[in-house]
Design a protein around this motif. Structure first.
Motif, PDB file in Angstrom:
ATOM      1  N   MET A 621       0.756  -1.268  -0.263  1.00  0.00           N
ATOM      2  CA  MET A 621      -0.273   0.098  -0.368  1.00  0.00           C
ATOM      3  C   MET A 621       0.781   1.123  -0.281  1.00  0.00           C
ATOM      4  O   MET A 621       1.472   1.792   0.528  1.00  0.00           O
ATOM      5  N   LYS A 622       0.626   2.095  -0.980  1.00  0.00           N
ATOM      6  CA  LYS A 622       1.710   3.198  -0.985  1.00  0.00           C
ATOM      7  C   LYS A 622       0.434   4.576  -1.231  1.00  0.00           C
ATOM      8  O   LYS A 622      -0.387   4.534  -2.152  1.00  0.00           O
ATOM      9  N   ILE A 623       0.947   5.871  -1.465  1.00  0.00           N
ATOM     10  CA  ILE A 623       0.398   7.354  -1.636  1.00  0.00           C
ATOM     11  C   ILE A 623       1.490   7.863  -2.196  1.00  0.00           C
ATOM     12  O   ILE A 623       2.740   7.999  -2.014  1.00  0.00           O
ATOM     13  N   GLU A 624       0.990   8.248  -3.199  1.00  0.00           N
ATOM     14  CA  GLU A 624       1.798   9.051  -4.462  1.00  0.00           C
ATOM     15  C   GLU A 624       1.215  10.774  -4.511  1.00  0.00           C
ATOM     16  O   GLU A 624       0.238  10.325  -4.376  1.00  0.00           O
ATOM     17  N   GLN A 625       1.889  11.261  -4.938  1.00  0.00           N
ATOM     18  CA  GLN A 625       1.451  12.223  -5.047  1.00  0.00           C
ATOM     19  C   GLN A 625       1.580  13.136  -7.185  1.00  0.00           C
ATOM     20  O   GLN A 625       2.562  12.466  -7.008  1.00  0.00           O
ATOM     21  N   VAL A 626       0.526  13.430  -7.349  1.00  0.00           N
ATOM     22  CA  VAL A 626       0.420  13.441  -9.021  1.00  0.00           C
ATOM     23  C   VAL A 626       0.394  15.004  -8.842  1.00  0.00           C
ATOM     24  O   VAL A 626       0.677  15.991  -8.239  1.00  0.00           O
ATOM     25  N   ALA A 627      -0.174  15.448 -10.416  1.00  0.00           N
ATOM     26  CA  ALA A 627       0.444  16.884 -10.816  1.00  0.00           C
ATOM     27  C   ALA A 627      -1.312  17.127  -9.955  1.00  0.00           C
ATOM     28  O   ALA A 627      -1.980  16.959 -10.201  1.00  0.00           O
ATOM     29  N   GLY A 628      -0.446  18.721  -9.670  1.00  0.00           N
ATOM     30  CA  GLY A 628      -1.466  19.905  -8.776  1.00  0.00           C
ATOM     31  C   GLY A 628      -1.152  19.228  -7.280  1.00  0.00           C
ATOM     32  O   GLY A 628      -1.967  20.174  -6.850  1.00  0.00           O
ATOM     33  N   GLY A 629      -0.434  18.512  -6.947  1.00  0.00           N
ATOM     34  CA  GLY A 629       0.167  18.269  -5.904  1.00  0.00           C
ATOM     35  C   GLY A 629      -1.335  16.761  -5.207  1.00  0.00           C
ATOM     36  O   GLY A 629      -1.025  17.154  -3.972  1.00  0.00           O
ATOM     37  N   THR A 630      -1.981  16.621  -5.765  1.00  0.00           N
ATOM     38  CA  THR A 630      -3.241  15.499  -5.043  1.00  0.00           C
ATOM     39  C   THR A 630      -2.399  14.467  -4.782  1.00  0.00           C
ATOM     40  O   THR A 630      -1.912  14.160  -5.733  1.00  0.00           O
ATOM     41  N   SER A 631      -2.802  13.623  -3.926  1.00  0.00           N
ATOM     42  CA  SER A 631      -2.758  12.527  -3.548  1.00  0.00           C
ATOM     43  C   SER A 631      -3.476  11.614  -3.948  1.00  0.00           C
ATOM     44  O   SER A 631      -4.647  11.377  -4.221  1.00  0.00           O
ATOM     45  N   VAL A 632      -2.829  10.258  -4.456  1.00  0.00           N
ATOM     46  CA  VAL A 632      -3.567   9.118  -5.108  1.00  0.00           C
ATOM     47  C   VAL A 632      -3.296   7.895  -4.024  1.00  0.00           C
ATOM     48  O   VAL A 632      -2.296   7.489  -3.330  1.00  0.00           O
ATOM     49  N   LEU A 633      -3.970   6.980  -3.815  1.00  0.00           N
ATOM     50  CA  LEU A 633      -3.837   5.763  -2.684  1.00  0.00           C
ATOM     51  C   LEU A 633      -3.861   4.669  -4.352  1.00  0.00           C
ATOM     52  O   LEU A 633      -4.103   4.080  -4.570  1.00  0.00           O
ATOM     53  N   LEU A 634      -2.832   4.012  -3.944  1.00  0.00           N
ATOM     54  CA  LEU A 634      -2.650   2.465  -4.733  1.00  0.00           C
ATOM     55  C   LEU A 634      -2.469   1.529  -3.548  1.00  0.00           C
ATOM     56  O   LEU A 634      -1.391   1.650  -2.629  1.00  0.00           O
ATOM     57  N   ILE A 635      -2.905   0.783  -4.030  1.00  0.00           N
ATOM     58  CA  ILE A 635      -3.113  -1.042  -3.053  1.00  0.00           C
ATOM     59  C   ILE A 635      -3.034  -1.746  -4.160  1.00  0.00           C
ATOM     60  O   ILE A 635      -3.318  -1.954  -5.273  1.00  0.00           O
ATOM     61  N   THR A 636      -1.818  -3.042  -3.511  1.00  0.00           N
ATOM     62  CA  THR A 636      -1.943  -4.302  -4.400  1.00  0.00           C
ATOM     63  C   THR A 636      -2.371  -5.024  -3.492  1.00  0.00           C
ATOM     64  O   THR A 636      -1.461  -5.593  -2.116  1.00  0.00           O
ATOM     65  N   PHE A 637      -3.137  -6.155  -3.964  1.00  0.00           N
ATOM     66  CA  PHE A 637      -3.642  -7.237  -3.103  1.00  0.00           C
ATOM     67  C   PHE A 637      -2.318  -8.485  -3.713  1.00  0.00           C
ATOM     68  O   PHE A 637      -2.278  -8.552  -4.999  1.00  0.00           O
ATOM     69  N   ASN A 638      -3.335  -9.166  -2.410  1.00  0.00           N
ATOM     70  CA  ASN A 638      -2.387 -11.034  -3.051  1.00  0.00           C
ATOM     71  C   ASN A 638      -3.359 -11.033  -4.091  1.00  0.00           C
ATOM     72  O   ASN A 638      -3.997 -11.256  -4.102  1.00  0.00           O
ATOM     73  N   ALA A 639      -2.375 -12.556  -4.973  1.00  0.00           N
ATOM     74  CA  ALA A 639      -2.698 -12.714  -5.663  1.00  0.00           C
ATOM     75  C   ALA A 639      -4.456 -13.410  -5.205  1.00  0.00           C
ATOM     76  O   ALA A 639      -5.188 -14.011  -6.353  1.00  0.00           O
ATOM     77  N   ASN A 640      -4.456 -14.422  -4.444  1.00  0.00           N
ATOM     78  CA  ASN A 640      -5.548 -15.168  -3.659  1.00  0.00           C
ATOM     79  C   ASN A 640      -6.339 -14.290  -3.001  1.00  0.00           C
ATOM     80  O   ASN A 640      -8.031 -15.075  -1.956  1.00  0.00           O
ATOM     81  N   TYR A 641      -6.435 -12.992  -2.547  1.00  0.00           N
ATOM     82  CA  TYR A 641      -7.222 -12.226  -2.091  1.00  0.00           C
ATOM     83  C   TYR A 641      -8.396 -11.218  -3.060  1.00  0.00           C
ATOM     84  O   TYR A 641      -7.662 -10.862  -3.991  1.00  0.00           O
ATOM     85  N   THR A 642      -9.220 -10.690  -2.631  1.00  0.00           N
ATOM     86  CA  THR A 642     -10.561  -9.396  -3.501  1.00  0.00           C
ATOM     87  C   THR A 642     -10.696  -8.898  -3.111  1.00  0.00           C
ATOM     88  O   THR A 642     -10.418  -9.276  -1.179  1.00  0.00           O
ATOM     89  N   TYR A 643     -11.485  -7.944  -3.155  1.00  0.00           N
ATOM     90  CA  TYR A 643     -11.796  -6.529  -1.820  1.00  0.00           C
ATOM     91  C   TYR A 643     -13.760  -6.552  -2.501  1.00  0.00           C
ATOM     92  O   TYR A 643     -14.342  -5.905  -4.167  1.00  0.00           O
ATOM     93  N   THR A 644     -14.068  -5.253  -1.280  1.00  0.00           N
ATOM     94  CA  THR A 644     -15.225  -4.583  -1.891  1.00  0.00           C
ATOM     95  C   THR A 644     -14.742  -3.285  -1.111  1.00  0.00           C
ATOM     96  O   THR A 644     -14.754  -3.284  -0.536  1.00  0.00           O
ATOM     97  N   ILE A 645     -14.805  -2.828  -2.024  1.00  0.00           N
ATOM     98  CA  ILE A 645     -14.752  -0.880  -1.772  1.00  0.00           C
ATOM     99  C   ILE A 645     -16.408  -0.436  -1.892  1.00  0.00           C
ATOM    100  O   ILE A 645     -17.113  -0.519  -2.542  1.00  0.00           O
ATOM    101  N   ARG A 646     -16.111   0.671  -0.836  1.00  0.00           N
ATOM    102  CA  ARG A 646     -17.849   1.201  -0.483  1.00  0.00           C
ATOM    103  C   ARG A 646     -16.710   3.387   0.024  1.00  0.00           C
ATOM    104  O   ARG A 646     -16.357   2.564   0.692  1.00  0.00           O
ATOM    105  N   ASP A 647     -17.390   3.993  -0.960  1.00  0.00           N
ATOM    106  CA  ASP A 647     -17.573   5.420  -0.274  1.00  0.00           C
ATOM    107  C   ASP A 647     -18.507   6.268  -0.390  1.00  0.00           C
ATOM    108  O   ASP A 647     -20.006   6.336  -0.607  1.00  0.00           O
TER     109      ASP A 647
END
Length: 843
Positions: A621-647
């Motif tokens: 899991m890492k946080i990157e800074q992109v153009a304009g100074g905003t932040s982006v969240l990047l998550i890499t999951f294990n090959a045997n796992y999945t996810y459900t995301i809610r906002d």
């Protein structure tokens, strides 16, 4: 070995658990002329002296908590009880609630008077001030006995309409909150200090130098002229018994100066020879306002002999506060020289040394204690890379340093072995050195005043020579000479990197002056960061991201960005692992899936709080800074796992689960029902009957594969569309499948799966789900493949889950109508959808 032992004891949280109730610091109360016996509280009003105090069902911590109360809450005391542990508890009543509170956190409301942090408060009228550490009760009058008319959140900026000092010498501010006026005690405001501090505004009487620490041995950082108003943060009496105060002498910079700079000329200086009380008048019949320790050195302002022939002296017992002490409390000493020798004895470093130090936590978890030693209680903890400004340090018995810092739980001490010292690179250059302009559109003035004439504008990166520096009207001014030989004055914020950043809370106009009648120069939007140069009443002088300078109302700015993910953490909910972030305001996020096991979350985020703790199924899991100074969240999951995301409006959650159908939670929605038959075929087959039968068959298929299933309807009943999506949105489920039969004309044929991505946050996963179900469904039932399409169907558009709507076949086509009415077709359709879901959860 000594260092290693100290570090392990201090950095490991399990060695010293935090007792939240026991470690909450009590408020300080001024002495009263009357002693309160514990039993005398029964039948009277009492005042809470701490925050987050549990109200329990019975007189002991073994009883369940029924609510929490906070500092300043008034309660009625109904009874008292001493439990088997010897603890004294009170039964109290407040806001229609009754329960028990331990006696440690109650004071008699009529006799315990909170010390005021301001002297009169009148200088704050017309200014905008901010609520500090705790939410503030706004009352109908200027004492805590008045009714609470509103509760104001931490960090709220309020305009001070007027100030009032009540009979208990408490300063209260009349404020306007959401169109309603009321009174809030001044102690709950930050008062232009840094976050969480209380402060006093005082005017300099005697010119003096400002130093890095609280003796004249420390370097001079500035000079305060008579008439200058400064913010005072704290007092300190050094090893020479000199009283010093910490002040803000420039934007973001603090220093120390002698308290006598704020006092009128004294007639003598004397030292206390025995502990004594300070009274509001020159007899012991007056109210006690403070207590002085032996060895305290004080300035004497006047002498008075009362009617009983007793000699009394008027002294200053705190900055801006005067009182009276009997003459027999003193022994005379010679007056302190106006300019004592700089060859003063050094501060005793085996005790306390007052100096600002920037520190950073260097271990994963560090215990922070109530005092400078491991024998003191742990009051809170900090994490690796947390940064603090320490105002002083102390050395313990083995000559190791402890640093004092301010936290959300009050002052705390942290050991040298778990921190590193951070060098400050933003110091103002010394005299005779060169500097560089770091702001856009800086202005040079003829004098050290914003009211003086502007000589010229200085572009960013302009170099200059520094001639002198003074403080005037609370601003640090620098006298400079440009490379062309032009001399003038600039405020120090023109050369500092470390000036405050605030954020827009809505789209707002920036004006050329501190008035809405001034020319419009720019516009800021929600979450736009701006640099704060100075304030004037309810207006703030800012520099925008585009480099434009102007004025904006303080009410449209916030210290914290409203668009950020904070309090990142791992949680277990209903037996499943979650990554959770809190959203301080309502805003929308977006995500993409660069590959099957990578998730990318973004949305104009100014900051994302990193989650340090590990969770099974997440490789990186890492946080990157992109153009304009905003932040982006990047998550890499294990090959045997999945996810459900809610906002949701208040948080972002990512449920991390093993792949496959086992344990997945699915909502199956049979379209139409009861008074709504849906489409009707040539042979009178009703869509509502086909969808319900297929939904029941799908439920059986999924449960046999290990999934948990909820049907929106299991009988012939009618549900509004919102009722169907409410079932999904209030759940912790993983997918939503709505089953329908299509209708157009007798020759129409085939199967279609619909999704929505223009409105539904889970559009990316909905598309993946739709493709998977469509592929396996048409293979199983043998219908014409009409493909996957995006549509604005309500059950997809208003759904927080990955969701699809399946049109099994055309009920208007006689051939497909016969298939839809067939039990075998319904079971095959259920099997095809189940296969599609299984493939989806294995991707």
């Amino acid at each position: 070995m000594k260092k290693i032992i100290a570090s392990s004891v201090l950095a490991t949280s399990v060695l010293m658990p935090i007792n939240v109730l026991g470690s909450t610091p009590l408020s300080t109360y001024a002495a009263s002329s009357q002693t309160v016996v514990i039993d005398q509280l029964v039948g009277k009003k009492a005042l809470l002296t701490a925050s987050n105090v549990n109200v329990r069902k019975g007189a002991g911590t073994e009883f369940n908590s029924i609510s929490k109360v906070h500092t300043g809450q008034i309660v009625s005391v109904l009874a008292t009880e001493k439990n088997s542990k010897g603890e004294i508890w009170y039964k109290v009543s407040y806001n229609s609630t009754e329960g028990w509170i331990i006696s440690d956190f109650l004071k008699a409301a009529t006799t315990a008077v909170k010390s005021s942090t301001t002297t009169s408060g009148t200088s704050y009228a017309g200014t905008t001030q901010k609520i500090g550490k705790n939410a503030a009760n706004m009352r109908s009058g200027a004492t805590t006995s008045y009714k609470v008319v509103a509760t104001i959140p931490v960090g709220t900026s309020l305009k001070i309409v007027s100030a009032f000092t009540n009979a208990q010498n408490e300063v209260w501010f009349n404020v306007d909150y959401k169109g309603k006026k009321g009174w809030v005690t001044s102690d709950l405001f930050v008062l232009n200090a840094t976050a969480g501090e209380t402060a006093t505004l005082m005017k300099v009487v005697n010119q003096t130098t400002i130093h890095k620490g609280a003796t004249k041995n420390y370097d001079v950082v500035s000079t305060a002229k008579p008439g200058t108003t400064l913010v005072i943060h704290q007092e300190f009496t050094n090893a020479l018994n000199e009283k010093w105060v910490q002040v803000t002498y420039a934007t973001g910079k603090k220093g120390w100066m002698l308290a006598s700079a704020f006092e009128e000329a004294s007639i003598a200086n004397k030292v206390i020879i025995k502990q004594t009380s300070v009274y509001s008048g020159a007899t012991t019949n007056y109210k006690t306002v403070a207590t002085l320790a032996v060895g305290t050195k004080l300035s004497i302002f006047q002498e008075f002999t009362n009617a009983s022939k007793e000699k009394w002296y008027q002294i200053s017992y705190a900055v801006g506060k005067k009182g009276w002490v009997p003459a027999d409390s003193f022994e005379s000493v010679s007056s302190i020289p106006e300019n004592p020798s700089t060859e003063l004895p050094p501060v005793d470093e085996s005790n306390h040394v007052v100096i600002d130090t920037n520190i950073k936590v260097s271990v994963p978890v560090a215990n922070m204690r109530s005092g400078p030693g491991i024998n003191f209680d742990v009051v809170t903890q900090s994490k690796q890379n947390d940064e603090f400004v320490s105002t002083e340090y102390a050395t313990d018995a083995i000559q190791e340093k402890w640093y004092k810092v301010s936290t959300s739980n009050g002052d705390a001490w942290i050991h040298q072995s778990v921190i590193s010292i951070v060098e400050n690179t933003d110091e103002i250059p010394d005299f005779d050195e060169t500097g560089v302009i770091k702001r856009f559109n800086a202005l040079m003035y003829t004098d050290s005043s914003f009211n003086s004439k502007v000589i010229l504008g200085l572009p960013k990166s302009t170099t200059f020579s520094m001639i002198n520096q003074i403080i005037s009207d609370g601003t640090s001014w620098i006298n400079i000479r440009t490379s062309q030989g032009v001399e003038g004055w600039i405020p120090d914020f023109e050369i500092n990197d470390d000036i405050p950043t605030m954020f827009g809370t809505k789209t707002s106009t920036v004006y050329s002056g501190a008035s809405e009648t001034s020319k419009k120069v720019d516009t800021i939007n929600l979450n736009s960061p701006v640099r704060v140069l100075r304030t004037l009443n309810s207006w703030v002088n800012i520099e925008t991201q585009s480099g434009k300078r102007g004025w904006i109302q303080a009410s449209v700015l916030s210290n914290g960005s409203p668009i950020q993910l904070i309090n990142g953490r791992t949680e277990v909910r209903n037996g499943q692992d979650y990554l959770v972030w809190t959203k301080p305001s309502k805003f929308k996020l977006t995500y993409t899936m660069p590959s099957s096991n990578v998730l990318r979350v973004y949305g104009n985020l100014s900051q994302i709080n990193e989650i340090k703790s590990k969770i099974t199924g997440v490789d990186n899991m890492k946080i990157e800074q992109v153009a304009g100074g905003t932040s982006v969240l990047l998550i890499t999951f294990n090959a045997n796992y999945t996810y459900t995301i809610r906002d949701s409006d208040k948080e972002l959650t990512i449920k991390v689960v093993p792949k496959g159908l086992v344990g997945k939670k699915i909502i199956v929605d049979a379209g139409h029902g009861a008074k709504d038959p849906g489409a009707v075929g040539p042979k009178k087959t009703k869509e509502k009957d086909v969808t319900l039968a297929t939904a029941k068959a799908l439920k059986a298929e999924l449960e046999a594969a290990g999934a948990t299933v909820v049907l929106t309807r299991s009988t012939d009943v009618f549900l509004e569309l919102k009722e169907r999506t409410d079932i999904a949105n209030k759940s912790d489920y993983d997918a939503f499948i709505s089953i329908h039969a299509d209708s157009f004309n007798a020759t129409s044929k085939g199967t279609t799966t619909y999704y929505n991505a223009t409105v539904n946050f889970n559009g990316p996963k909905s598309l993946t789900l739709a493709k998977s179900i469509q592929s396996d469904l048409v293979k199983t039932i043998g219908t014409y493949n009409k493909g996957v399409k995006e549509q604005l169907f309500y059950v997809n558009r208003m759904n927080e889950l990955p969701s699809v709507l399946v049109e099994l076949a055309y009920i208007s086509n006689p051939t497909e109508e016969a298939q839809l009415a067939s039990v075998a077709f319904q079971k095959n359709a259920a099997a095809g959808i189940r296969k599609g879901l299984e493939n989806y959860f294995n991707q």
